[in-house]
Design a protein around this motif. Structure first.
Motif, PDB file in Angstrom:
ATOM      1  N   UNK A  31      41.326  61.654  46.351  1.00 60.18           N
ATOM      2  CA  UNK A  31      40.285  60.839  45.720  1.00 60.18           C
ATOM      3  C   UNK A  31      40.452  59.341  45.971  1.00 60.18           C
ATOM      4  N   UNK A  32      41.209  59.017  47.021  1.00 62.27           N
ATOM      5  CA  UNK A  32      41.248  57.614  47.435  1.00 62.27           C
ATOM      6  C   UNK A  32      40.721  57.564  48.875  1.00 62.27           C
ATOM      7  N   UNK A  70      36.329  53.251  43.705  1.00 58.77           N
ATOM      8  CA  UNK A  70      36.608  54.418  42.859  1.00 58.77           C
ATOM      9  C   UNK A  70      35.721  55.569  43.332  1.00 58.77           C
ATOM     10  N   UNK A  72      34.038  59.225  42.519  1.00 60.84           N
ATOM     11  CA  UNK A  72      33.708  60.233  41.503  1.00 60.84           C
ATOM     12  C   UNK A  72      32.342  60.790  41.833  1.00 60.84           C
ATOM     13  N   UNK A  73      32.140  62.051  41.529  1.00 60.66           N
ATOM     14  CA  UNK A  73      30.836  62.673  41.681  1.00 60.66           C
ATOM     15  C   UNK A  73      30.276  62.475  43.087  1.00 60.66           C
ATOM     16  N   UNK A  84      27.052  51.689  44.009  1.00 60.08           N
ATOM     17  CA  UNK A  84      27.530  53.067  44.229  1.00 60.08           C
ATOM     18  C   UNK A  84      26.872  53.642  45.479  1.00 60.08           C
TER      19      UNK A  84
ATOM     20  N   UNK B 498      34.004  61.258  32.311  1.00 52.29           N
ATOM     21  CA  UNK B 498      34.185  60.664  33.631  1.00 52.29           C
ATOM     22  C   UNK B 498      33.701  61.522  34.779  1.00 52.29           C
ATOM     23  N   UNK B 499      33.135  62.687  34.476  1.00 53.18           N
ATOM     24  CA  UNK B 499      32.717  63.590  35.551  1.00 53.18           C
ATOM     25  C   UNK B 499      31.508  63.059  36.316  1.00 53.18           C
ATOM     26  N   UNK B 500      30.615  62.345  35.612  1.00 49.36           N
ATOM     27  CA  UNK B 500      29.391  61.932  36.291  1.00 49.36           C
ATOM     28  C   UNK B 500      29.622  60.751  37.226  1.00 49.36           C
ATOM     29  N   UNK B 501      29.565  59.542  36.704  1.00 55.77           N
ATOM     30  CA  UNK B 501      29.635  58.410  37.629  1.00 55.77           C
ATOM     31  C   UNK B 501      31.070  57.968  37.892  1.00 55.77           C
ATOM     32  N   UNK B 502      31.990  58.374  37.011  1.00 52.83           N
ATOM     33  CA  UNK B 502      33.382  57.992  37.202  1.00 52.83           C
ATOM     34  C   UNK B 502      33.685  56.569  36.798  1.00 52.83           C
ATOM     35  N   UNK B 505      36.581  55.965  34.434  1.00 51.90           N
ATOM     36  CA  UNK B 505      37.930  56.439  34.729  1.00 51.90           C
ATOM     37  C   UNK B 505      39.029  55.404  34.448  1.00 51.90           C
ATOM     38  N   UNK B 506      38.838  54.144  34.838  1.00 47.07           N
ATOM     39  CA  UNK B 506      39.891  53.172  34.509  1.00 47.07           C
ATOM     40  C   UNK B 506      40.104  53.027  32.999  1.00 47.07           C
ATOM     41  N   UNK B 525      44.091  57.449  41.467  1.00 47.29           N
ATOM     42  CA  UNK B 525      42.686  57.452  41.891  1.00 47.29           C
ATOM     43  C   UNK B 525      41.759  57.101  40.743  1.00 47.29           C
ATOM     44  N   UNK B 526      42.254  57.159  39.512  1.00 47.98           N
ATOM     45  CA  UNK B 526      41.433  56.772  38.368  1.00 47.98           C
ATOM     46  C   UNK B 526      41.489  55.265  38.131  1.00 47.98           C
ATOM     47  N   UNK B 527      42.329  54.571  38.875  1.00 51.13           N
ATOM     48  CA  UNK B 527      42.515  53.125  38.654  1.00 51.13           C
ATOM     49  C   UNK B 527      41.681  52.318  39.647  1.00 51.13           C
ATOM     50  N   UNK B 528      41.339  51.110  39.220  1.00 53.01           N
ATOM     51  CA  UNK B 528      40.707  50.175  40.150  1.00 53.01           C
ATOM     52  C   UNK B 528      41.681  49.842  41.278  1.00 53.01           C
TER      53      UNK B 528
END
Lengths: 149, 837
Positions: A31-32, A70, A72-73, A84, B498-502, B505-506, B525-528
């Protein structure tokens, strides 16, 4: 370009078909994103939960480095101004503009990318992206990119 | 011009604000009879349920200073001399004026029913009334409310919410007959019963019965029936306060008569609000007041083209669980949509092809749109179609002139302009600037919608941690605690956060770390990006590097290393920051590990939501005026806070005397040395908002000041929303609330203990990841390389921190030695080994 010896004959076919090996799968954290450069084009490669994605690494807004966003989705959020971008379509969500989506595939542990030069849905974004990719435009994106918004 | 405003209610405040907006130099004086600054009487029912009047204050006292408005509270004008343009106060002070506006409001109408002056019979008008009602309601004694209008129903609901049995007694055969038609009223009565409010209709009270001690015991009706009640609230209407106007010789009917310029019969004297009668109407609801004050301000300041032609009546019932609004006339025909199952009723009234009114119950969507259409006298071809349109109306469809906040008279256009002009990013900011949503609060969701609309979906909303799933920080925190979750992905699995736009997450990553006292499972991966590579990303994709210099104190050796690093890495800009640090700008990501190695200083955390800096002055160590050792204290404090993440950045200051050279008054936490001790300020700001911190406490020793700071910081860490700075946090709670926790004898030691646990497990120097990266290619791209430095840090505990706390995210194996990935861009990611230096 040199193909590492561990790559099978199939890889040679890939290479002759326009594919470029960019990384080992273990080079990519989950996820990076990480940037690679192919023929002067900056491409961000992402390891997702269910596969890989590759798009232009340059945000059409203000040239932010998309590999640093980041994820996601199935979208990446640009680290500069939170635009985005859909990793499947390349479209900027909610704004005009798009980036190229490139083909990406995994063979064994190797990650391969083939550049797409298909025209972008949004031509103004394409012009910006084309202008930015070569050379060292990253050092001063603002001199060459008008704010399209 | 010298303007005197007599009154201290919503009308007076609204007029003063309208005047000040138009004229920044006029001298404005307000005389308020109540012993408090203007407050929001519309929210009186909130006061009954819980809360105190201070929270309802319309503007903080500083507003009056800032806007050059003189306010005299607890003062009454006893005589107005319209010949000499003077007003005499109850203490015989005489004020002269060029223009005078009466905003004396109204009293509750108390009908001449026998027994109405007994103990236990009260109006519903003032905070004092609320206190009296609460005292009896809290004892659980039966209560009666005479009057089934807006105010009576709100009062009854307030009493019921405190657990007392309550009955609304209404003269007419249906509730709110002035605003509702029979169908809507028929739905309202059972809705009230569900909220534990009994309803008696068609009852006329003959006598209020009492005992020999003069205390009320019940009601006797004209039909002979009786009702037990030890509290009787009378809410049948209002009576304009006109005594002062009458004595001054002004024309007075039911209210003080005004013309279309809101001028009374006397020259230079105006009237607005519930005390004024315009074209035979006295308005007892809030929305018309704002219409009047705008025109009145224009008239007073000499605009010739401003005319008031009356207002459309519209009212909202502010009872939780009953959504009800009415606009204009309720009787007549048009279109009706009724859904009995969901108990919604929506009706439009059309007269002569024009929309004249609406009743919306159960579902009030489109209210603002319809109100605007009624005001414009909109032509209606198909009423049913309009009703359908209204139920789908979104913020985008509203015309700019549509009033969004009726309490404060704010239109959509005002909100849009404020968002654009001031680049507002959150609902809280919009509310603070425009006042929309600052009254009863029912329009806040719409304010948020407008904000989303203007900002193209991007809002820095504090309210929800996960805006997509509408989950608040508290809700998610409860799940994390209950299920013992230790990572962002575990939370996402448990409740979808956090599933939708994420985007959250941070924030979620912070929450997980905070609840687990930093013994969480870290997922980078959840961090900026800033927190992945420990630098602040700049507009060109490079990073800034700020080493820690506790208290802003450095050494020649450090400066020499900084200078050498700057040379070696061709740093284009070296900048001294506001927090007394040195910032090296323009560092490429792949150069970060090497420059950190060269600097050999810990990370200053200038990129993270964390404790950033403690700024100090030299204090008693050197200064002639110093009262305390600010440098030493700041260094000590910064050492205790090093590496700690917080909901938003936290900047501190320690200053050696009140001259404030270290700007402690405007820091998130500021320590100020005074004669014989220290002051601790919290919630200060010197950014977009400039706010002096609130004085949390004054203590005798440095250690006590540090202890208070740590306890406050931990409380903030545990209860603030992500990205909520301390100054917003202090506004959201109040100083008193925060003090009650921070100085609680039981709570304070627990907070301090949790602080120490979190601090012990925090990564003090993330830059040590140069020696032990936590993910593959942490500092490089596929087309660049970054060196990895010798793995064992000198200090043993640093190694423990890295190994014990931060693990690689699942699925991301530690990088193995990789052969050249492609001919042109060889990726040489080294496995750290002890051999490498």
């Amino acid at each position: 370009m040199t193909i590492p010896q561990t790559i099978s004959a199939a890889a040679t076919d890939l290479a002759s078909d326009g594919w470029v090996r960019v990384a080992s799968i273990d080079d990519l954290p989950l996820l990076e994103g990480r940037r690679t450069t192919i023929d002067g084009h900056r491409v961000a490669v992402f390891k997702l939960v269910d596969g890989l994605a590759a798009i232009d690494a340059v945000c059409p807004h203000k040239a932010g480095p998309l590999q640093d966003g980041l994820v996601a989705d199935n979208c990446v959020t640009c680290p500069l101004h939170d635009r985005r971008i859909d990793l499947a379509t390349g479209q900027v969500i909610g704004y005009e503009g798009a980036v190229h989506v490139h083909e990406v595939s995994q063979h064994g542990d190797d990650v391969w990318v083939r550049l797409s030069h298909a025209p972008l849905a949004d031509t103004s974004a394409e012009a910006d992206a084309e202008r930015l990719v070569p050379g060292d435009a990253m050092s001063d994106p603002h001199s060459s990119v008008p704010d399209t918004l | 011009m010298n303007i005197l405003v007599i009154g201290g209610g919503i009308a007076a405040q609204s007029l003063v604000e309208a005047l000040r907006e138009r004229d920044t130099t006029a001298q404005i004086t307000m005389v308020c009879e109540e012993p408090r600054l203007p407050w929001d009487r519309v929210s009186l029912s909130h006061l009954l349920i819980d809360g105190n009047v201070d929270e309802l204050q319309l503007r903080p006292s500083s507003w009056y200073e800032d806007h050059g408005v003189t306010v005299m509270t607890g003062r009454r004008v006893v005589f107005l001399d319209t010949t000499h343009n003077t007003a005499r106060l109850d203490d015989d002070t005489v004020l002269s004026y060029d223009r005078c506006a009466l905003a004396t409001g109204s009293d509750a109408l108390m009908p001449p029913i026998p027994g109405i002056d007994q103990k236990g019979v009260v109006a519903f008008r003032s905070p004092e009334d609320c206190t009296a009602i609460q005292a009896i309601a809290d004892a659980g004694r039966p209560a009666a409310v005479i009057g089934g209008g807006l105010l009576g129903l709100e009062a009854a609901r307030g009493i019921a919410s405190r657990g007392a049995p309550v009955t609304v007694v209404h003269l007419m055969d249906r509730l709110m007959e002035r605003q509702l038609d029979a169908n809507a009223a028929a739905l309202l009565a059972p809705a009230m019963v569900e909220l534990d409010v009994e309803v008696l209709l068609g009852k006329s009270t003959e006598t209020i019965v009492g005992n020999e001690r003069g205390e009320v015991t019940g009601l006797k009706f004209t039909d002979g029936e009786t009702l037990d009640a030890e509290l009787v609230v009378v809410a049948i209407g209002i009576k304009s306060r006109t005594e002062l106007a009458k004595a001054a010789g002004l024309d007075v009917g039911r209210g003080i008569k005004v013309d279309d310029k809101l001028q009374t019969s006397a020259p230079y004297v105006y009237a607005v609000g519930e005390c004024a009668e315009h074209r035979g109407m006295v308005y007892g609801i809030v929305a018309p007041i704002h219409d009047q004050t705008q025109i009145c301000a224009d008239s007073i300041l000499g605009a010739s083209d401003a005319f008031y032609e009356g207002s459309i009546l519209s009212a909202k019932l502010k009872i939780m669980g009953v959504d009800l609004v009415s606009i204009g006339s309720a009787e007549g025909s048009g279109a009706t949509v009724e859904d009995r199952e969901n108990r919604t009723y929506r009706k439009l009234i059309v007269e002569n092809g024009k929309l004249t009114g609406a009743v919306l119950m159960g579902d009030t969507k489109g209210y603002e749109l319809l109100l605007d259409r009624v005001k414009q006298g909109h032509d209606v071809l198909d009423a049913l179609e309009l009703l359908t349109e209204a139920s789908k109306a979104s913020a985008a469809d509203l015309p700019d002139g549509a009033q969004v906040c009726n309490c404060n008279g704010v239109c959509k256009g005002d909100i849009v302009k404020a968002i654009q002009d001031h680049d507002l990013g959150s609902t809280a900011e919009v509310v603070a600037r425009t006042r929309a949503g600052a009254g009863c609060g029912t329009c806040k969701p719409l304010v948020t919608e407008i904000l989303l609309n203007v900002r193209g979906g991007k809002v820095d909303e504090n309210t929800y941690l996960c805006a997509c799933r509408k989950q608040t920080r508290e809700e998610v925190a409860a799940v994390i605690r209950e299920q013992g979750l230790e990572s962002v992905s575990a939370v996402a699995d448990a409740c979808g956060t956090g599933r939708e736009c994420g985007g959250c997450n941070p924030g979620l990553a912070y929450l997980v770390s905070e609840i687990n006292e930093n013994k969480h499972r870290e997922e980078r991966h959840a961090r900026y990006i800033n927190d992945r590579v420990h630098g602040n990303i700049q507009k060109d994709g490079t990073f800034s590097v700020v080493p820690r210099m506790k208290g802003g104190v450095t050494t020649s050796a450090e400066l020499r290393r900084i200078a050498d690093a700057a040379d070696e890495f061709n740093i284009e800009t070296i900048k001294v920051t506001g927090g007394q640090r040195i910032d090296l700008l323009g560092v490429k990501k792949e150069d970060l590990p090497a420059i950190w190695e060269k600097l050999d200083m810990p990370s200053g955390m200038a990129y993270a939501k964390s404790v950033r800096t403690v700024k100090t002055c030299v204090g008693t160590e050197h200064c002639r005026f110093g009262l305390g050792p600010s440098m030493q204290t700041g260094i000590e404090l910064e050492g205790m806070l090093e590496g700690l993440h917080t909901p938003a950045k936290v900047k501190l200051g320690v200053t050696g005397c009140p001259r404030n050279c270290a700007e402690a008054y405007i820091k998130d936490i500021g320590l100020v040395a005074i004669e014989g001790g220290w002051e601790v300020y919290v919630g200060g700001a010197g950014g977009t908002v400039v706010r002096k911190g609130d004085l949390l406490c004054t203590v005798e020793t440095k250690d006590e000041a540090i202890r208070a700071s740590l306890i406050f910081l931990q409380h903030y860490r545990e209860t603030a929303d992500y990205k909520e700075r301390t100054y917003d946090y202090m506004e959201r709670f109040s100083l008193e609330e925060i003090q009650a926790v921070v100085f609680d004898e039981e709570e304070a030691p627990k907070l301090l203990e949790r602080f120490h646990l979190a601090q012990a497990a925090a990564i003090k120097d993330p830059w040590l990841e140069r020696r032990k990266p936590v993910v593959a290619n942490q500092f490089s791209e596929l087309d660049t390389e970054a060196p990895v430095f010798g793995m064992a840090p000198m200090a043993g505990d640093d190694e423990a921190e890295l190994a014990g706390v931060v693990g690689p995210p699942p699925g991301a194996a530690m990088p193995a030695a990789v052969p050249a990935a492609s001919g042109r861009f060889a990726v040489t990611y080294n496995t750290p080994t002890k051999d490498q230096a």
